[in-house]
Design an enzyme around this catalytic site. Sequence first.
Site, mmCIF file in Angstrom:
data_model
loop_
_atom_site.group_PDB
_atom_site.id
_atom_site.type_symbol
_atom_site.label_atom_id
_atom_site.label_comp_id
_atom_site.label_asym_id
_atom_site.label_seq_id
_atom_site.Cartn_x
_atom_site.Cartn_y
_atom_site.Cartn_z
ATOM 1 N N ASP A 183 0.862 -1.174 0.000
ATOM 2 C CA ASP A 183 0.000 0.000 0.000
ATOM 3 C C ASP A 183 0.903 1.230 0.000
ATOM 4 O O ASP A 183 1.769 1.376 0.875
ATOM 5 C CB ASP A 183 -0.921 0.011 1.228
ATOM 6 C CG ASP A 183 -1.782 1.254 1.283
ATOM 7 O OD1 ASP A 183 -2.550 1.481 0.333
ATOM 8 O OD2 ASP A 183 -1.675 2.015 2.272
ATOM 9 N N GLU A 267 -1.285 -1.570 -5.783
ATOM 10 C CA GLU A 267 -2.501 -0.884 -6.190
ATOM 11 C C GLU A 267 -2.186 0.074 -7.336
ATOM 12 O O GLU A 267 -1.082 0.612 -7.428
ATOM 13 C CB GLU A 267 -3.104 -0.111 -5.015
ATOM 14 C CG GLU A 267 -2.150 0.869 -4.358
ATOM 15 C CD GLU A 267 -2.758 1.550 -3.154
ATOM 16 O OE1 GLU A 267 -3.993 1.496 -3.019
ATOM 17 O OE2 GLU A 267 -2.005 2.143 -2.371
ATOM 18 N N CYS A 320 -12.862 -3.972 5.732
ATOM 19 C CA CYS A 320 -12.296 -4.733 6.839
ATOM 20 C C CYS A 320 -11.774 -6.064 6.297
ATOM 21 O O CYS A 320 -12.509 -6.814 5.648
ATOM 22 C CB CYS A 320 -13.349 -4.974 7.913
ATOM 23 S SG CYS A 320 -12.811 -6.100 9.227
ATOM 24 N N CYS A 323 -13.761 -9.347 8.158
ATOM 25 C CA CYS A 323 -15.124 -9.784 7.840
ATOM 26 C C CYS A 323 -15.612 -9.290 6.489
ATOM 27 O O CYS A 323 -16.673 -9.708 6.022
ATOM 28 C CB CYS A 323 -16.087 -9.321 8.929
ATOM 29 S SG CYS A 323 -16.228 -7.522 9.053
ATOM 30 N N CYS A 339 -14.039 -1.639 12.977
ATOM 31 C CA CYS A 339 -15.071 -2.199 12.111
ATOM 32 C C CYS A 339 -16.396 -2.286 12.886
ATOM 33 O O CYS A 339 -16.433 -2.888 13.972
ATOM 34 C CB CYS A 339 -14.646 -3.584 11.616
ATOM 35 S SG CYS A 339 -15.913 -4.442 10.639
ATOM 36 N N CYS A 342 -17.451 -6.493 13.031
ATOM 37 C CA CYS A 342 -16.754 -7.483 13.854
ATOM 38 C C CYS A 342 -15.977 -6.849 15.009
ATOM 39 O O CYS A 342 -15.313 -7.565 15.775
ATOM 40 C CB CYS A 342 -15.796 -8.317 12.996
ATOM 41 S SG CYS A 342 -14.438 -7.376 12.267
ATOM 42 N N ASP A 349 -3.378 1.759 7.053
ATOM 43 C CA ASP A 349 -2.438 1.373 5.997
ATOM 44 C C ASP A 349 -2.190 -0.131 5.980
ATOM 45 O O ASP A 349 -2.141 -0.747 4.912
ATOM 46 C CB ASP A 349 -1.120 2.125 6.178
ATOM 47 C CG ASP A 349 -1.288 3.628 6.032
ATOM 48 O OD1 ASP A 349 -2.172 4.044 5.264
ATOM 49 O OD2 ASP A 349 -0.553 4.387 6.699
#
Length: 387
Positions: A183, A267, A320, A323, A339, A342, A349
Site C-alpha cells: 500500500d 494498487e 475490513c 469480515c 469495524c 466485527c 495502511d
Amino acid sequence: MYSATKVRLYPTEEQITALEKQFGAVRFAYNKALHIRSHWYKHHGISLNNRKDIQPLLPVAKKSRRYHWLKQADSNALQVSLQNLDRAFQNFFQKRARFPRFKSKQGKQSSYHCSNLKVTADSIQIPKISAIKAVIHREITGKIKSITITRSAAGKYYAAILCDDGREAPEKPALITDVTGLDMGLSHFAIQSNGHKEPNPRFLIRNSRNLRRKQKVLSRKKKGSANRAKARRQVAKCHEHVANTRADFQHKLSRTLVDENQAIIVETLKIKNMMKNHKLARAIGDASWHSFIAKLDYKAERKGVHLVKLDQWYASSKMCHCCGYKMAEMPLHKRIWQCPECKAEHDRDINAAINIRQKGILELQAAGHVVSAHGGLRKSVAPTVAA
C-alpha cells in the site's frame, strides 16, 4: 532480454563541441518538423504524415545550401527525433499527454545512435565522433543495440548502452509461496501486508531550503548573462541530487522486494487526479510512486516474479480484512478505525495492504497459479473487547 547500462562520460573540449553540434542538429530537426506540422494543420487543416511527408524532407534539407550542416550529424539520430515527435503527437491525440512543445537549448539534451557503435573497457564510440572516455562500472554483455548520449541540465554527459543478452525471460513460478501486498502512502512510502512500514524519505522537502536559496540567487541574475548560466547550473545540480537520491532509494527498495518475494501485489493509483489536490501535490510528486512501480515492474520481469496491479477502484482502505465489511466513508485523517461489524480495530495502511494481498492472491488463482501461503486472516491492531 534487453538491458540498459548508464555510464558517465568525460569528453574532451573538441568532443564536447562535436556533441553540442549533434544535440543541436537533433533539436533542430525536431523543432522544424513540429513547426511544419503545426503550420499545415493550423492554416490548411491538413495533418501531415511523418513517414510520407516529414522524413523525406531530411535528405532534401541536407542538399540545400541553408541546411547543409545537417550532414555533420548522425542521420539515424535525426530520423529517430522525427519518430519521437510522431509518438508525441500520438500520445496527444490519445489524450495521454499535452501538445508537443519546442525543445529548448537549455536543459537536458539527447541523441540516439544505433549503428557503427563500439564499447571498450574505458571508452565508447559513436558515428562521426572519436572514442569518448567513459567509466564502465559493470561488464557490458550481449550484443549492443543502441547508445543514447545525454547531457543533463547540470552539464554532465552520460551514455545509456542498450544490449541484448540473447537470453529469454525466466519463467514465473506456478507454485507461489511468498506473497506481499503493498500500500503506497505519504506518511510512510510503502506499507507491506506483514506490517512493515518503509519511512518516506521526502527528498525534495529535505532539500527545499538549499533549493530555495539557489533559486533566489538565480532570479536576481540578468537574463542572458554568464552569471545567470552559472546560477542555473547550480539549481540544476540541486534538482539532479534530489532525483539521484530518490532513484537510489527506489532501486534498493524495489530490489529488496523482488528478491524476497515470488509475487508482489500493488494498487493502481490515479496520480494525475491526486495531483489536483494542491495541499498534497508537492508530497505526491516527491514520493514518485509511478517511478517506483516502473522499477518494480522491470526488475520483477527479469527475476521471474509475479507483479499484479489491482484495479484503481478497489476499496482497499475502506474494507475490513477480517469480515469484509465496507465503510461508506474513510477520510484521510482517520488512521485507525474500528469495524462496526466485527469490532476489530485496524491500522488504516496495514489493513489496506492486507486487503491488497488477499485480492492479488485471488487474481493469481484465477490465472491458474497455486498460492499456498495465504497467511491466514489476522488483525492489524489488537482488537477491542466488546462491552
